[in-house]
Scaffold this motif. Structure first.
Motif, mmCIF file in Angstrom:
data_model
loop_
_atom_site.group_PDB
_atom_site.id
_atom_site.type_symbol
_atom_site.label_atom_id
_atom_site.label_comp_id
_atom_site.label_asym_id
_atom_site.label_seq_id
_atom_site.Cartn_x
_atom_site.Cartn_y
_atom_site.Cartn_z
ATOM 1 N N GLN A 214 0.800 -1.219 0.000
ATOM 2 C CA GLN A 214 0.000 0.000 0.000
ATOM 3 C C GLN A 214 0.836 1.274 0.000
ATOM 4 O OE1 GLN A 214 -2.444 -1.381 3.409
ATOM 5 N NE2 GLN A 214 -4.218 -0.948 2.116
ATOM 6 N N LYS A 215 2.114 1.167 0.312
ATOM 7 C CA LYS A 215 2.998 2.329 0.307
ATOM 8 C C LYS A 215 3.982 2.295 -0.858
ATOM 9 C CE LYS A 215 2.755 3.181 5.288
ATOM 10 N NZ LYS A 215 2.035 4.469 5.144
ATOM 11 N N ARG B 168 0.418 0.060 -5.273
ATOM 12 C CA ARG B 168 -0.848 0.398 -4.627
ATOM 13 C C ARG B 168 -1.870 0.851 -5.662
ATOM 14 N NH1 ARG B 168 2.400 4.783 -4.204
ATOM 15 N NH2 ARG B 168 1.495 6.818 -4.723
ATOM 16 N N ASN C 295 -6.023 -1.598 -2.385
ATOM 17 C CA ASN C 295 -6.063 -1.138 -0.999
ATOM 18 C C ASN C 295 -7.344 -1.578 -0.303
ATOM 19 O OD1 ASN C 295 -3.629 0.085 -1.387
ATOM 20 N ND2 ASN C 295 -4.390 2.190 -1.325
#
Length: 300
Positions: free
Chosen positions: A214-215, A219, A224
């Motif tokens: 997610q970082k 992403r 997500n």
């Protein structure tokens, strides 16, 4: 009388108040339309009645009142039962039925033909987004069918989308577009699940791996959303039920074969989602595929 004034007085029936159907109904009420609703589980209609909609006693009664009928059901079997088994003979000639259910393009073309024989116009709508986006009018909306029929409900469909409504052309194209989007969602969800499995087998905690995804450049809003289900290992309430995902992947693969094509990734993902359904995971979010460890031959 202006066109805007006259269209605002139409009665719009919404049949099927699941996630998207309920969101659409809320949006139409908020936009000032006269909305009558029906759902098999009447409790789902209560918030809409509080918001200003009227509750019909049956799908047939909702159809009888409608100038425009919006249908959002789970599959083709439900459409056969509700639309053709209950509503069709109560829809007045000249009524427009907007089909928002995810169906195969082949079935969509046949359904349009059958309704036309009754004098009912049929518009198919592809809604891209989630129930909350439907409620707030932030969907992407695509429609197909006879252009004159689509133009007749452009105001209703435009109220659901942040960019209005885009016309796709012939009947079947909106269904094909929706299956194409859901195909991509299914393959991505299955892929994320397998990535989690590989990371965990190497001793990497699920939380650490999903946070890294997610970082990173991998992403996306879609990943997500599914990642949060996987992170918490809580798959209810579902954002997209596994049973519906398995159905859509199967329909996409079948439609490709019907046209002489092949979708091998989709077919394998469909098999995996079907295995989750066979293991009583059909009502859980499709992200639960991450928990699937058995690879028994369960064909879609």
């Amino acid at each position: 009388m202006s066109t805007e004034a006259s269209t605002s007085k139409r009665v719009v029936a919404v049949v099927g108040l699941g996630g998207m159907g309920g969101g659409v109904a809320h949006r139409l009420v908020a936009a000032g339309h006269d909305v009558v609703v029906f759902n098999r589980t009447k409790e789902k209609a209560a918030p809409l009645v509080e918001a200003g909609a009227r509750l019909a006693d049956s799908a047939a009664d909702a159809a009888a009142e409608a100038d425009v009928a919006v249908v959002s059901l789970s599959d083709e079997e439900a459409v056969e039962k509700v639309v053709f088994g209950e509503m069709a003979t109560r829809l007045r000639p000249g009524t427009t039925l907007i089909e928002m259910s995810t169906l195969s393009p082949s079935y969509t073309v046949e359904a349009a033909r059958r309704l036309a024989e009754l004098g009912v116009r049929r518009v198919e709508a592809c809604l891209i987004g989630n129930p909350q986006m439907a409620k707030s009018g932030d969907l992407r909306v695509f429609a197909a069918g006879v252009e004159e029929d689509v133009d007749g409900v452009r105001d209703l469909l435009g109220a659901l989308g942040r960019q209005g409504m885009l016309y796709l052309g012939d009947t079947g194209r909106a269904s094909a577009l929706k299956l194409s989007f859901n195909l991509l969602l299914g393959v991505m969800t299955a892929g994320l699940g397998e990535a989690v499995t590989l990371a965990e087998q190497a001793g990497i905690p699920r939380e650490m791996f999903l946070t890294a995804v997610q970082k990173s450049g991998w992403r996306s809003p879609v990943l997500n959303f599914r990642a949060e289900f996987m992170r918490t290992r809580t798959y209810r309430p579902a954002g997209f039920r596994t049973q519906l995902m398995a159905k859509d992947m199967r329909l996409a693969a079948e439609e490709a074969r019907r046209g002489g094509g092949s979708l091998p990734l989709t077919e394998e993902a469909a098999r995996r989602f079907a295995a989750v359904v066979a293991g009583d995971g059909g009502d859980k979010d499709a992200a639960v595929i991450v928990e699937l460890r058995e690879t028994a031959e369960v064909r879609p």
